[in-house]
Design a protein around this motif. Structure first.
Motif, PDB file in Angstrom:
ATOM      1  N   ASP A  81       0.868  -1.183   0.000  1.00  0.00           N
ATOM      2  CA  ASP A  81       0.000   0.000   0.000  1.00  0.00           C
ATOM      3  C   ASP A  81       0.907   1.236   0.000  1.00  0.00           C
ATOM      4  O   ASP A  81       1.100   1.878   1.019  1.00  0.00           O
ATOM      5  CB  ASP A  81      -0.920  -0.007   1.218  1.00  0.00           C
ATOM      6  N   GLU A  83       1.942   4.990  -0.982  1.00  0.00           N
ATOM      7  CA  GLU A  83       1.281   6.258  -1.255  1.00  0.00           C
ATOM      8  C   GLU A  83       1.695   6.810  -2.624  1.00  0.00           C
ATOM      9  O   GLU A  83       2.877   6.874  -2.954  1.00  0.00           O
ATOM     10  CB  GLU A  83       1.642   7.271  -0.167  1.00  0.00           C
ATOM     11  N   GLY A  84       0.709   7.190  -3.404  1.00  0.00           N
ATOM     12  CA  GLY A  84       0.973   7.806  -4.698  1.00  0.00           C
ATOM     13  C   GLY A  84       1.180   6.824  -5.831  1.00  0.00           C
ATOM     14  O   GLY A  84       1.396   7.231  -6.976  1.00  0.00           O
ATOM     15  N   SER A  87      -3.031   1.778  -8.397  1.00  0.00           N
ATOM     16  CA  SER A  87      -3.530   0.488  -7.921  1.00  0.00           C
ATOM     17  C   SER A  87      -3.297  -0.572  -9.000  1.00  0.00           C
ATOM     18  O   SER A  87      -3.058  -0.253 -10.172  1.00  0.00           O
ATOM     19  CB  SER A  87      -5.021   0.579  -7.612  1.00  0.00           C
ATOM     20  N   TRP A 152       8.111   5.952  -7.555  1.00  0.00           N
ATOM     21  CA  TRP A 152       7.847   6.081  -6.118  1.00  0.00           C
ATOM     22  C   TRP A 152       9.160   6.161  -5.341  1.00  0.00           C
ATOM     23  O   TRP A 152       9.311   6.997  -4.449  1.00  0.00           O
ATOM     24  CB  TRP A 152       7.021   4.881  -5.649  1.00  0.00           C
ATOM     25  N   ASN A 156      10.675   9.434  -3.100  1.00  0.00           N
ATOM     26  CA  ASN A 156      10.965   9.286  -1.684  1.00  0.00           C
ATOM     27  C   ASN A 156      12.458   9.376  -1.355  1.00  0.00           C
ATOM     28  O   ASN A 156      12.828   9.329  -0.175  1.00  0.00           O
ATOM     29  CB  ASN A 156      10.407   7.954  -1.167  1.00  0.00           C
TER      30      ASN A 156
END
Length: 626
Positions: A81, A83-84, A87, A152, A156
């Motif tokens: 799961d 973030e960003g 799905s 992602w 980060n």
């Protein structure tokens, strides 16, 4: 138990990820690689039959690595799961669109090639190592998942990646990195095109139109206005839009981010580096030798030259191969005055109309057909083109604020041409013409940012945010008003449109994310830390994890070596070009060889070539051309 299809080319011998968090897995002695899932259970990743098939070669180790990467990437999308991140259903929908597009392409190719859909699709699948459309769908799904995870990870870890990309910290220290840092510059330029690409250092030619365009552009730059009537301000960017002959004209000459791997011509990129490391004054390194050494090493200046005991730096500087030239502004006055002259004052062709003797070409070759960087000074030249005698000295009519005190000799009264912000204009000749360049952001501007408009660190300058974002760099005025700082995103941009600013932010993101050709290995190392991957040694006798680590280090060392080699090769080529230029221009011959550099006196005497100066233009004369 949910089964997920993985590495389609390897699926017959790969058992990985068939059991995810929904399964209870009992570790057996044949498990070579396992990992801990989100639910805390240990999952089998690679089993012995797969290991035995691929363990003996480098390509086999790469296969293990790819299998681990795919397994964990797909696992994250099944159970994670983040973030960003899109799905799984979104990924699947996009993959289905890609599959539909591939099928449409196969139909079109069949029509064009006179074949069948099945033939074209089979060839497409074979090129990818796939068997059918189901596997192609899985192929699209995995690549989209991988792209999402990489984005992602980048978002980060942007701060540390940006610092590695830049190569120097805000305190002047070299940044720790597993890849070659890029030491970026933000450059703008104007390309004044010259079509002659003969490669001659003494006999290139410039057309009347090219000469006049050059004079017009320089006149506008030095006055700072478009014309005397309107007095409209002529910024560097405006002059670029009017006169530059390359695609950057539409963006005010913005050449974007230039780093050590950017494929600009050597005169452009290395000319900037030579100017910066040997001539430009940098307050940030005046008392910081370590920073100066870090930057010079990053720009390849301290690298060995041509397998000798000298470095590139030994060939840069006053009295050396790559020396900063000075072009008096009087040269452009003369170039404009003589631009149209192709015959003597009686209308007769000189030396049968040999273009090498046109005054504009003599001036061009003497002063501008030089591949080392130069600055433009407020000096005159010894031309007798208007009936009076000139003895050089300073041109008193050059009084605009575009002329700044000579940063290289502050006591002579000499000035050099700059843009509207006081940035020195650096010129250089390349195969395409004359580049006039300014440095919007130098790698030497590495100091810490502060709550000031003028102090923007390199990390702030190369932000991936846009004005309005919470993390966009700002400063506070004396009145307490928060304003945006000037960064690559909004510097040299005349619009505030979000799409334009976003595109520039994406340029920064692309530069940072692509600087490390081994970038994917960072994601693998992240997986190691996140999932507690365990490599069994006892049964396998050779630890796969160690083999992968050695593979990664080998790839990284190779990538760093290739980057260093490429930059050093560029320096070698550039220095040898300048050495050849010097050799050719210094030749002296009694009889014209077809390459002799003609003296300026030939331009002055051209109009009287069949009169008072006739002996100079006869065979054996100083101006004679075959």
């Amino acid at each position: 138990m949910k089964r997920t299809k993985l590495s389609v080319a390897l699926m017959t011998s790969f058992v990985a990820a068939l059991c995810l968090s929904s399964c209870s897995v009992t570790k057996s002695k044949t498990d070579i690689v396992t990992f801990v899932g989100y639910d805390g259970e240990r999952v089998s990743l690679i089993t012995n039959d797969f290991y035995q098939k691929y363990r003996n070669t480098e390509s086999g180790v790469t296969t293990f690595y790819n299998a681990i990467m795919e397994t964990l990437t797909r696992y994250i999308f099944e159970t994670g799961d983040l973030e960003g991140v899109k799905s799984y259903s979104e990924i699947e929908t996009e993959a289905e669109k890609n599959l539909k597009g591939a099928k449409e392409n196969a139909k079109e190719d069949a029509s064009l090639n006179g074949t069948s859909y099945d033939t074209e699709m089979s060839e497409y699948l074979a090129d990818l190592g796939l068997e059918d459309e189901d596997e192609l769908l899985e192929y699209f799904i995995y690549n989209l998942e991988k792209e999402e995870i990489e984005d992602w990870y980048f978002d980060n870890h942007i701060d540390e990646l940006r610092e590695e990309y830049i190569g120097i910290s805000d305190t002047g220290e070299a940044t720790e990195t597993v890849a070659s840092s890029r030491f970026p510059y933000h450059i703008r330029h104007i390309l004044l095109s010259v079509a002659d690409d003969s490669g001659s250092f003494t006999r290139d030619t410039i057309t009347e139109s090219e000469a006049k365009t050059m004079v017009q552009a320089l006149d506008m730059l030095q006055k700072g206005t478009t014309d005397e009537g309107s007095g409209s301000v002529a910024s560097f960017g405006h002059v670029a839009e009017l006169f530059s002959s390359d695609s950057s004209a539409s963006t005010g000459g913005d050449a974007g981010i230039m780093d050590t791997t950017t494929s600009f011509v050597n005169e452009f990129k290395l000319g900037i580096y030579a100017y910066e490391t040997a001539y430009a004054s940098h307050s940030t390194v005046e008392e910081n030798e370590e920073a100066d050494a870090t930057i010079k090493e990053g720009l390849g200046v301290t690298g060995e030259f041509n397998n000798t005991d000298t470095t590139v730096e030994d060939h840069i500087g006053e009295g050396k191969d790559i020396e900063l030239g000075e072009v008096p502004y009087g040269v452009f006055n003369a170039l404009g005055y003589y631009a149209e002259d192709t015959t003597d004052e009686n209308g007769y062709e000189v030396c049968d109309g040999t273009s090498a003797l046109y005054p504009r070409n003599i001036i061009w070759n003497q002063y501008l057909n030089l591949h080392n960087p130069f600055v433009i000074t407020n000096e005159d030249v010894n031309f007798d083109y208007d009936g009076s005698s000139h003895s050089g000295g300073f041109l008193e009519e050059l009084t605009s604020d575009r002329w700044i005190d000579d940063p290289f000799d502050g006591t002579s009264g000499k000035k050099v041409l700059a843009d509207e912000e006081g940035r020195v204009i650096i010129g250089v000749r390349s195969e395409y013409g004359i580049h006039l360049m300014i440095i919007q952001k130098s790698i030497y501007d590495f100091g810490e940012g502060s709550d000031s408009e003028d102090e923007v660190s390199l990390e702030e300058y190369y932000t991936t945010a846009i004005p309005g974002d919470d993390d966009y760099p700002t400063y506070t005025t004396a009145d307490g008003v928060k304003k945006d700082k000037t960064t690559f995103v909004n510097n040299a941009v005349t619009t505030t449109e979000q799409s334009t600013l976003k595109a520039r932010a994406d340029t920064v993101k692309s530069s940072i994310s692509s600087f490390d050709s081994t970038y994917e290995y960072r994601l693998y190392e992240y997986y190691l830390d996140t999932f507690d991957i365990e490599f069994t040694t006892d049964y396998a006798r050779v630890n796969i994890g160690d083999a992968i680590d050695r593979l990664i280090e080998t790839k990284r060392v190779s990538a760093r070596w290739e980057a260093e080699k490429s930059l050093n090769e560029s320096w070698r080529s550039y220095i040898e070009l300048i050495q050849l230029q010097t050799e050719e221009r210094n030749k002296t011959v009694e009889v014209d060889s077809g390459s002799r550099l003609l003296p300026v006196s030939c331009a002055i005497g051209f109009k009287k070539a069949n009169g008072d100066k006739s002996t100079d233009f006869e065979k054996g004369g100083v101006c004679y051309v075959e």
